[in-house]
Design a protein around this motif. Sequence first.
Motif, PDB file in Angstrom:
ATOM      1  N   PHE A  99       0.832  -1.194   0.000  1.00 31.57           N
ATOM      2  CA  PHE A  99       0.000   0.000   0.000  1.00 31.57           C
ATOM      3  C   PHE A  99       0.875   1.256   0.000  1.00 31.57           C
ATOM      4  O   PHE A  99       1.980   1.255   0.535  1.00 31.57           O
ATOM      5  CB  PHE A  99      -0.902   0.019   1.233  1.00 31.57           C
ATOM      6  N   ASP A 100       0.352   2.337  -0.592  1.00 29.55           N
ATOM      7  CA  ASP A 100       1.039   3.639  -0.599  1.00 29.55           C
ATOM      8  C   ASP A 100       2.440   3.539  -1.201  1.00 29.55           C
ATOM      9  O   ASP A 100       3.382   4.183  -0.742  1.00 29.55           O
ATOM     10  CB  ASP A 100       1.104   4.205   0.824  1.00 29.55           C
ATOM     11  N   GLN A 101       2.570   2.736  -2.238  1.00 27.62           N
ATOM     12  CA  GLN A 101       3.864   2.523  -2.884  1.00 27.62           C
ATOM     13  C   GLN A 101       4.159   3.597  -3.928  1.00 27.62           C
ATOM     14  O   GLN A 101       3.334   3.883  -4.797  1.00 27.62           O
ATOM     15  CB  GLN A 101       3.881   1.160  -3.575  1.00 27.62           C
ATOM     16  N   SER A 102       5.340   4.208  -3.845  1.00 26.52           N
ATOM     17  CA  SER A 102       5.824   5.143  -4.854  1.00 26.52           C
ATOM     18  C   SER A 102       7.144   4.623  -5.407  1.00 26.52           C
ATOM     19  O   SER A 102       8.016   4.209  -4.641  1.00 26.52           O
ATOM     20  CB  SER A 102       6.037   6.542  -4.257  1.00 26.52           C
ATOM     21  N   ARG A 103       7.311   4.650  -6.712  1.00 30.09           N
ATOM     22  CA  ARG A 103       8.567   4.173  -7.299  1.00 30.09           C
ATOM     23  C   ARG A 103       9.715   5.118  -7.007  1.00 30.09           C
ATOM     24  O   ARG A 103      10.884   4.752  -7.146  1.00 30.09           O
ATOM     25  CB  ARG A 103       8.405   3.979  -8.817  1.00 30.09           C
ATOM     26  N   LEU A 115      -5.936   5.768  -0.670  1.00 29.15           N
ATOM     27  CA  LEU A 115      -5.923   4.792   0.408  1.00 29.15           C
ATOM     28  C   LEU A 115      -6.807   5.294   1.539  1.00 29.15           C
ATOM     29  O   LEU A 115      -6.690   6.453   1.951  1.00 29.15           O
ATOM     30  CB  LEU A 115      -4.487   4.590   0.909  1.00 29.15           C
ATOM     31  N   VAL A 116      -7.695   4.454   2.049  1.00 28.77           N
ATOM     32  CA  VAL A 116      -8.463   4.775   3.248  1.00 28.77           C
ATOM     33  C   VAL A 116      -8.200   3.682   4.278  1.00 28.77           C
ATOM     34  O   VAL A 116      -7.957   2.526   3.917  1.00 28.77           O
ATOM     35  CB  VAL A 116      -9.974   4.898   2.958  1.00 28.77           C
ATOM     36  N   TYR A 117      -8.237   4.049   5.563  1.00 26.48           N
ATOM     37  CA  TYR A 117      -7.915   3.041   6.575  1.00 26.48           C
ATOM     38  C   TYR A 117      -8.685   3.272   7.867  1.00 26.48           C
ATOM     39  O   TYR A 117      -9.179   4.375   8.152  1.00 26.48           O
ATOM     40  CB  TYR A 117      -6.416   3.018   6.844  1.00 26.48           C
ATOM     41  N   ARG A 118      -8.753   2.197   8.637  1.00 22.43           N
ATOM     42  CA  ARG A 118      -9.355   2.232   9.965  1.00 22.43           C
ATOM     43  C   ARG A 118      -8.598   1.262  10.860  1.00 22.43           C
ATOM     44  O   ARG A 118      -8.454   0.083  10.533  1.00 22.43           O
ATOM     45  CB  ARG A 118     -10.821   1.826   9.907  1.00 22.43           C
ATOM     46  N   VAL A 135      -3.523  10.075  -0.252  1.00 18.12           N
ATOM     47  CA  VAL A 135      -3.530  10.054  -1.712  1.00 18.12           C
ATOM     48  C   VAL A 135      -2.092  10.180  -2.193  1.00 18.12           C
ATOM     49  O   VAL A 135      -1.231  10.725  -1.493  1.00 18.12           O
ATOM     50  CB  VAL A 135      -4.390  11.193  -2.308  1.00 18.12           C
ATOM     51  N   GLY A 136      -1.824   9.666  -3.387  1.00 17.45           N
ATOM     52  CA  GLY A 136      -0.466   9.732  -3.920  1.00 17.45           C
ATOM     53  C   GLY A 136      -0.450   9.769  -5.425  1.00 17.45           C
ATOM     54  O   GLY A 136      -1.428   9.410  -6.097  1.00 17.45           O
ATOM     55  N   MET A 137       0.699  10.202  -5.950  1.00 13.21           N
ATOM     56  CA  MET A 137       0.879  10.315  -7.397  1.00 13.21           C
ATOM     57  C   MET A 137       2.326  10.080  -7.755  1.00 13.21           C
ATOM     58  O   MET A 137       3.233  10.603  -7.095  1.00 13.21           O
ATOM     59  CB  MET A 137       0.476  11.713  -7.879  1.00 13.21           C
TER      60      MET A 137
END
Length: 441
Positions: free
Chosen positions: A169-173, A261-264, A303-305
């Motif tokens: 999750f939340d992976q950026s290259r 991504l949303v989480y609890r 959020v990511g880009m």
Amino acid sequence: MKSIAVACALACLPAASLYAADAPAYFVPQLLGAQYTFIEQWQGRVHSPYAGPLSLLAQGDHARSHTFGIYVGVPITQRLALYVDTELFRGEGISHSTGLAGLTNGDVIRGGGGTLGRSAYVARAFFTYDIPLGKEVTWQERKMDQLPGAQANDRWSFKFGLLAVNDDFDQSRYANSARTQFMNWSLLNSPAWDFAADTRGYTVGGMTTLAKGAWTWRYGVYQMPTEANGARLEGPINRANGQYLQVSWQHSPDTLNLWLLVYRNRARMGIYADALRAAETRHVTPNIQADDREGRHKYGAAVGMDWPLADHGGTGLFARAGWNDGRTESFVFTEADRSASAGIQVSGAHWSRSDDRFGFALAVNGLSPEHRAYLAAGGMGFTLGDGALRYRSERIAEAYYAFAIHSFAFVTADMQWIGNPGYNRDRGPVRVIGMRIHLAY
């Protein structure tokens, strides 16, 4: 030192030497990779009119860390595989890995900040199972936690066991590895995403992935620790867990990648406002751990880009932003309730050094009003506690240059500047200079 020698020796062996040449394809261990990372950092002096037990050291500091890893995969059937990763950590971070939300050495996560044992440990041990949903495939090269072979572009996959949530999750290259990219924690993942993990960064759980065309959906459930930054996981999983849902859109590997991504989280956590009220009633310093109760929740989103620009993705931009409710105790990753970051990676191909990389990024971390009030009253978390607080957002700038000596050997120079360390405008700024050696097979 014996375990270090074994790790180094295995890293130098070809994969085929680990098993007989006439062994069958399945149930045969394959060495997927081995690595060694050395990081040395020098922290400058900090303006410090006062300090608490978890403050950055005012006189400055110097620290080193070493990590060794061996990564093995076993194909069991055409669709089922087992992966086992063994690591060893030595050393610690500057100022004992406290005093900042954006700590400066991301590799000390794997050593629990240098507070855990020094023997080798199993970092990951998990199964994967893939169900193809189409005929188009992409060849996957051998690498850490990835057996070589064809993988269906459209697929339904499962993964379960001992693993790291932020592997999926939340992976950026461009900003995900302290061993090869940026070193600051604020640039590894969104700091406001308080993902499930023990002190070393691992947990037990499972996830499923549905990849269809440009869209990828992931959902996972994982065990939370028994206490903030704790080494033991809470059980059973229905009593304390982190649940994460992410949707990503990317047309092809070297094109724009967007994710939400949303989480609890559900765990035995404290509530900042309740801890403050209890302290005021008793005329004592607030203690969030004393307010820990089962069944508390924290929720948030990130959020990511990634935006590849040139050089087959070697040059590109990235950005992240995150938020959580900030009511309940920061429990796992770091103490941040709001976060944003952006940066660039540039390939050395532009100056005839195609394997070199230059990176520059900025990050900002923030706290909820309840979290600020708790620290201002003298409360302590697991990385922050100056004894008082005049709040301002923590601001970070980092630049690095990774020089490729060989395809398996890199030396990196790194510089970080952090304003308002620990969100405290009364202290800092601080400058940190770092050097990294990374060897990988």
